[in-house]
Design an enzyme around this catalytic site. Sequence first.
Site, PDB file in Angstrom:
ATOM      1  N   LYS A 275       0.831  -1.200   0.000  1.00 37.76           N
ATOM      2  CA  LYS A 275       0.000   0.000   0.000  1.00 37.76           C
ATOM      3  C   LYS A 275       0.872   1.259   0.000  1.00 37.76           C
ATOM      4  CE  LYS A 275      -3.834  -2.077   2.645  1.00 37.76           C
ATOM      5  NZ  LYS A 275      -4.897  -1.940   1.641  1.00 37.76           N
ATOM      6  N   ARG A 349     -10.767 -11.607   1.482  1.00 33.57           N
ATOM      7  CA  ARG A 349     -11.616 -12.671   0.945  1.00 33.57           C
ATOM      8  C   ARG A 349     -10.953 -14.042   1.078  1.00 33.57           C
ATOM      9  NH1 ARG A 349     -11.541  -9.501  -4.628  1.00 33.57           N
ATOM     10  NH2 ARG A 349     -11.313  -7.864  -3.052  1.00 33.57           N
TER      11      ARG A 349
END
Length: 498
Positions: A275, A349
């Site tokens: 990030k 996920r």
Amino acid sequence: MQITQSTTLTYNEETEYIVIPYLKEEGIKEEWLRLLLPTLKEEFPIETFIKEQSKPVIYMNQTWVQLEFLPIIREQVNPLEDVRNIFSQFGKTNNQNCQILLEHLHIEGILQSEMIQIIVEALYEGAYHFNKEHLTKVTSENIFVLREHLTDEKSDLTITLVMNTDYKDVIQKGMVYGKAINRGRTIANIPNNYLHVKEFSAYAKQLATHYGLECEVLGNEALQALNCGGILSVNAGSDKEANLVVLKYQGSKEKELNALIGKGVMFDAGGYHLKSLDGMDGMKYDMCGAANVLAVIEMLAALKCETNLLAVIPAVENVISPAATKMGDVITTMSGKTVEIWNTDAEGRLILCDALTYAIRQGATKLIDLATLTYSCQGALGTEISGIFSNNEAFYQEFLTYANKSGEKVWRLPLDTIYHKLLKNTKTADLINYAPGYGAGASVAACFLEEFIEERLPWIHLDVVGTAVCRSDISTKEKGATGVLASTIASYLEHTSK
């Protein structure tokens, strides 16, 4: 803060602070104000201070009384959202004991008990403050006990709700909800270097011991035996063990087993898809789903609700090392399905799919997962509305009812075969974990999870990236974790079990 009930106003102190909430659109009616304050003399200029909406100080019953008129302005379609907002604001700014007159506050179509519970929860929401002075004392041994010191709820204050009908049980329930949610916020607010997987799991075990819950914490060895490749691959870059934290509350021998799954990424650096500086800001909050799940099971256990809940929390850290998962790697999940890793920053996920499979194999018949999953959802809905997905219309409608009763906003987003097809764009696995260039990221992520819902079990996915964290101090709450949807989920589980 303590919240009590009285059937009449009391004048026990030299000064009293009395708050009079009212619906702005209806105004303050002089006749019921005189009924509430019968000791006012007829010649008292009551119309004047109603009109001016001031905070008059009057002398009555040998006591100086400060009055405050608290207008509830109808801005939302759901009036309970307005109630929650105004009392959260009051809870945040108020710093003195007071009496709140509720006897004549009625909203058409809203049960009085529902409104009172929202008021109590909102007062706790607004009063909450993270007490950083105790942060450096946190260890895996004392974290559960220390949460009381880290959670500041203006403990010296007493607020008395004045109503003729006995609502003490409702008030007590609202306090249980408010306190549990705030303690979940506290856990989410703890920085990652004080809250690794080990400390979080220790907190869950201590919570379970306190309430007599079943608790099991599965480490790397057990996860490998279960073939939980999703959880293990996300945590592969960390030098700390991954955990699957499982708590079970059994309040009924006859009810079905509900499962609540919470995303527990203690810190999300993005893995090899690292990030940016701005993107990494607040990534300690990527476990808000997990913290809120613990708040929910605490509410149910404290109230001894007649329901059964399996709480499943995959706890990991998504960081970089030579052992970290790389783009193009293929993993095998607990379900047996293989996944090609297209984006290491689409990690939530991957841990949730294993947790869903685990819950199903433990016999759960309804599934809810709560996760800070996609910024696409925030991009679509903003920071005040949570995304909801479901494969079952009846389940969705029932859940929506309790979201409305709790004064929390959700908006349904689509599941569709067009998104499922995007997940099959791989030559090396059954699924791919990311579908760049097609948009609809929240729906793609939800459909990835749907691939693991076996036998079409009723399932709800809640994407709370935008709503789980307040990025700055606002009128209703301080900066930090919000505890979003914990009240809605607990209320749903409590009432649908009857």
